[in-house]
Design a protein around this motif. Structure first.
Motif, mmCIF file in Angstrom:
data_model
loop_
_atom_site.group_PDB
_atom_site.id
_atom_site.type_symbol
_atom_site.label_atom_id
_atom_site.label_comp_id
_atom_site.label_asym_id
_atom_site.label_seq_id
_atom_site.Cartn_x
_atom_site.Cartn_y
_atom_site.Cartn_z
ATOM 1 N N SER A 311 1.446 -6.255 7.566
ATOM 2 C CA SER A 311 1.996 -5.482 6.453
ATOM 3 C C SER A 311 1.223 -4.587 6.096
ATOM 4 O O SER A 311 0.013 -4.389 6.316
ATOM 5 C CB SER A 311 2.312 -6.671 5.477
ATOM 6 N N GLY A 312 1.630 -3.751 5.707
ATOM 7 C CA GLY A 312 0.977 -2.482 4.947
ATOM 8 C C GLY A 312 1.939 -1.206 4.754
ATOM 9 O O GLY A 312 2.977 -1.125 5.040
ATOM 10 N N ARG A 313 1.213 -0.088 3.985
ATOM 11 C CA ARG A 313 1.836 1.010 3.702
ATOM 12 C C ARG A 313 1.459 2.046 5.192
ATOM 13 O O ARG A 313 0.709 1.961 5.615
ATOM 14 C CB ARG A 313 1.166 1.513 2.643
ATOM 15 N N ALA A 351 -2.299 1.974 5.711
ATOM 16 C CA ALA A 351 -2.418 1.104 7.123
ATOM 17 C C ALA A 351 -2.416 1.783 8.328
ATOM 18 O O ALA A 351 -2.828 1.574 9.411
ATOM 19 C CB ALA A 351 -1.675 0.030 6.861
ATOM 20 N N LEU A 352 -1.140 2.656 8.300
ATOM 21 C CA LEU A 352 -0.721 3.499 9.689
ATOM 22 C C LEU A 352 -0.397 4.831 9.188
ATOM 23 O O LEU A 352 0.804 4.760 8.505
ATOM 24 C CB LEU A 352 0.361 2.580 10.288
ATOM 25 N N TYR A 353 -0.668 6.020 10.011
ATOM 26 C CA TYR A 353 -0.211 7.191 9.896
ATOM 27 C C TYR A 353 0.912 7.550 11.425
ATOM 28 O O TYR A 353 0.191 7.121 12.443
ATOM 29 C CB TYR A 353 -1.190 8.179 9.799
ATOM 30 N N ASP A 467 3.205 -3.413 15.406
ATOM 31 C CA ASP A 467 2.749 -4.821 15.351
ATOM 32 C C ASP A 467 1.436 -4.570 15.688
ATOM 33 O O ASP A 467 0.434 -5.231 15.439
ATOM 34 C CB ASP A 467 3.628 -5.704 16.035
ATOM 35 N N TRP A 468 1.187 -3.679 16.856
ATOM 36 C CA TRP A 468 -0.461 -3.573 17.360
ATOM 37 C C TRP A 468 -0.927 -2.735 16.661
ATOM 38 O O TRP A 468 -2.433 -2.717 16.357
ATOM 39 C CB TRP A 468 -0.020 -2.958 19.066
ATOM 40 N N LEU A 469 -0.226 -1.563 15.976
ATOM 41 C CA LEU A 469 -1.110 -0.633 15.218
ATOM 42 C C LEU A 469 -1.627 -0.974 13.883
ATOM 43 O O LEU A 469 -2.713 -0.629 13.492
ATOM 44 C CB LEU A 469 -0.458 0.887 14.981
ATOM 45 N N LEU A 470 -0.733 -2.011 13.390
ATOM 46 C CA LEU A 470 -0.976 -2.158 11.899
ATOM 47 C C LEU A 470 -2.262 -3.158 11.905
ATOM 48 O O LEU A 470 -2.601 -4.146 12.679
ATOM 49 C CB LEU A 470 0.067 -3.044 11.324
ATOM 50 N N PRO A 471 -3.480 -3.222 10.998
ATOM 51 C CA PRO A 471 -4.495 -3.920 11.118
ATOM 52 C C PRO A 471 -4.006 -5.426 10.606
ATOM 53 O O PRO A 471 -3.192 -5.634 10.049
ATOM 54 C CB PRO A 471 -5.406 -3.349 9.932
#
Length: 615
Positions: A311-313, A351-353, A467-471
């Motif tokens: 999860s994340g922004r 969390a991801l751009y 799912d792979w990119l989010l920490p």
């Protein structure tokens, strides 16, 4: 019958000295006596010890001549012509992959293949040498080049099948090293024929011995979980490789507790899918098992772990892409923030751009997904027909790109260490990379220049990449990358906790493996069993800091499709199983030597018995 060393028959001449010894006796001095009444026994001895006398029937003489005859014949090495598959310098490639455990040939295909290899070893002639290689996930050299058939038979007796696919490329490389420079070389492949069609050629002549008799098999080829809008969801795919329709019963268990049973109709030579949406919310491990028996039980059971979603922004920089926005907002745990390219990127952390636009400034040091990035030094290309797809990579799980059409793509050079997932004739279309500042995924074409957003593969690919990119943290990082995609024999890197001093892995058979924690990332390679592996990270006080479950499944359609092949392709040559036979030698000198030993024991016993009676 012929002899390999006929000159050894000259030892038959030793029978002449044996006969002479029985005919030639001691000669004694004559003495005149008054009466022979008391000397009758002496007269008998006199007759017996004359210089020469006629041979009488003597059991010891017959036994000794028989021993000499048997030993002479054994030294001459008699043989009878026998058909053999190969001769000379032979490399036997014994398939020990999962499909060889199919029971359509009693007791299994592997036992039939091992019996065929034993026959080849028995047919080796004088000067022939053989090398035996077991072809599994990691090829193993069972026997180095030798002409000792006892060593070869023992190596075959100790061979065992594996639960994973065969690495034929590595096996060919191993066998080629043993064939180079040898004379009269031959390689023989003993398999059910489930070989890739891109194998390199081998030096010398190649033969193929096929095993297997049926194709009826039901296989679970996919099992995965994900977080849905109302809780965990599961996806299962079943394939029927048999000739008749089936309706197997599938049992589902959560953390070892049976919670659901479903029937899934499936026609012959077809696949069927099943989606479960009512899984226990706190489930950790899902197990699916077929209750129907078939020829290959290894693919009748599968496991999948469920990890809470990342999860994340997520910041999306785009001129407006409805398909991409919907795919991102549909992901659970993702808080999407939209931004147009003419707006400044805020200083707050995300969390991801996701950049769905041309790159004009400095990229943030974070996890990035770049879509259609225009690189000034690279240009673009129109040769966008997909040439290669890394289908085994977890990021492309359930992603079908066969019907995707792309107008053009940007020429972007992947950074060192990147994994190219999709490549076209003109260059890479999708690659990912690990960087010190964060993970990177690059889609080199603009989504508006393709029909990918209209394909069912697009939301799946989006979910896999995000799912792979989010920490994530600790073991959950790897678990989120699809540990369900691990096959037997695959090495697994395990990120260690900073306070961990050792990593303990418990295999499905309860065997414990301890991995030391050092500067390098520990790698667990003993994944040769199907099932669940418990991974624990412990500190100096033996306290468990983190734990996770690793699942190893077969999930290999080439192994589950157990239909035997009539031919295999090596290099540019199609090799059928109907290999011609050569003339070999079947020797039986060991039997003659064994018979000579038995007769020798009888002769010794007869002599000892006569000696005792004479006393």
């Amino acid at each position: 019958m012929s002899f390999l060393t006929p000159l050894a028959l000259i030892f038959a001449g030793l029978s002449i000295p044996i006969l002479i010894m029985y005919m030639l006796k001691l000669r004694r001095r004559d003495v005149l006596v008054s009466s022979t009444l008391l000397w009758r026994r002496l007269l008998r001895d006199r007759e017996a010890n004359a210089p020469w006398q006629r041979l009488r029937r003597n059991l010891l003489l017959l036994l000794q001549l028989l021993i000499l005859a048997l030993l002479t014949l054994a030294l001459a090495r008699p043989f009878v012509p026998a058909p053999t598959v190969v001769s000379g310098s032979v490399v036997i490639l014994l398939d020990s992959s999962a499909s060889m455990q199919a029971s359509d040939v009693a007791p299994t295909r592997f036992d039939a293949a091992r019996e065929a290899a034993q026959e080849i070893v028995a047919g080796l002639g004088v000067g022939d040498v053989a090398t035996i290689i077991a072809v599994g996930p990691q090829p193993r050299l069972l026997a180095s080049p030798t002409g000792d058939r006892a060593i070869l038979r023992r190596a075959l007796d100790n061979a065992a099948p594996t639960a994973g696919p065969a690495d034929w490329e590595a096996a060919f490389a191993l066998s080629a090293g043993g064939l180079v420079g040898a004379e009269d070389v031959r390689a023989i492949i003993i398999s059910d024929g489930a070989l890739p069609e891109t194998l390199p050629p081998l030096p010398g002549e190649i033969r193929f011995v096929g095993v297997g008799g049926g194709s009826d098999n039901l296989a679970i080829t996919a099992l995965a979980t994900r977080e849905g809008a109302e809780g965990p969801q599961a996806f299962l795919r079943l394939v029927n490789y048999g000739e008749s329709d089936a309706e197997p019963l599938i049992e589902f268990s959560a953390d070892g507790v049976l919670f659901d049973v479903r029937r899934l109709p499936i026609s012959a030579h077809n696949s069927a899918a099943l989606t479960l949406t009512d899984l226990p919310y706190d489930m950790r491990v899902l197990q699916a098992q077929l209750s129907t028996e078939d020829a290959l039980p290894l693919d009748d059971i599968a496991w999948a772990t469920h990890t809470p979603p990342a999860s994340g922004r997520v910041l999306l920089v785009s001129e407006g892409n409805l398909f991409l926005e919907r795919a991102l907002t549909a992901l659970p745990g993702v808080e999407l923030v939209r931004l147009s390219p003419d707006q400044l990127v805020p200083d707050e952390d995300y969390a991801l751009y996701v950049f769905d636009t041309a790159l004009t400034g400095t990229l943030p040091s974070a996890n990035l997904w770049l879509i259609g990035p225009a690189v000034s030094s690279g240009g673009s290309f129109t040769a966008t027909t997909v040439a290669h797809v890394a289908a085994d990579d977890p990021l492309l799980r359930y992603v079908d790109l066969s019907d995707v059409h792309i107008l053009q793509a940007h020429a972007v050079e992947p950074p060192p260490g990147a994994r190219v997932l999709v490549e076209a004739e003109g260059g890479p279309l999708l690659f990912v990379a690990e960087r010190s500042e964060g993970r990177l995924a690059v889609l080199t074409f603009d989504l508006r220049d393709s029909d990918l957003p209209l394909q069912i593969a697009f939301p799946i690919l989006t979910a896999n990449l995000v799912d792979w990119l989010l920490p994530r943290g600790g073991l959950a990082t790897i678990a989120g990358e699809g540990w369900e995609g691990i096959r037997p024999g695959d090495p697994v890197p395990i990120p260690s906790d900073p306070e961990a001093t050792e990593i303990r892995v418990t295999a499905p058979d309860s065997t414990r493996h301890v991995l030391p924690v050092g500067e390098k990332v520990p790698v667990f390679a003993a994944t040769d069993q199907l099932g669940l592996y418990l991974i624990e990270q412990r500190d100096r006080s033996d306290t468990v800091l983190q734990s996770a479950v690793l699942t190893v499944n077969l999930f290999d359609e080439a192994e589950s499709d157990i239909a035997p092949r009539a031919s295999v392709r090596v290099g540019q040559t199609e090799i059928t199983a109907a290999a011609r036979e050569e003339e070999g030698h079947r020797e039986f000198w060991p039997w003659l030597a064994g018979a000579a030993l038995v007769v020798l024991v009888v002769e010794w016993w007869t002599y000892q018995r006569g000696t005792i009676q004479s006393r």
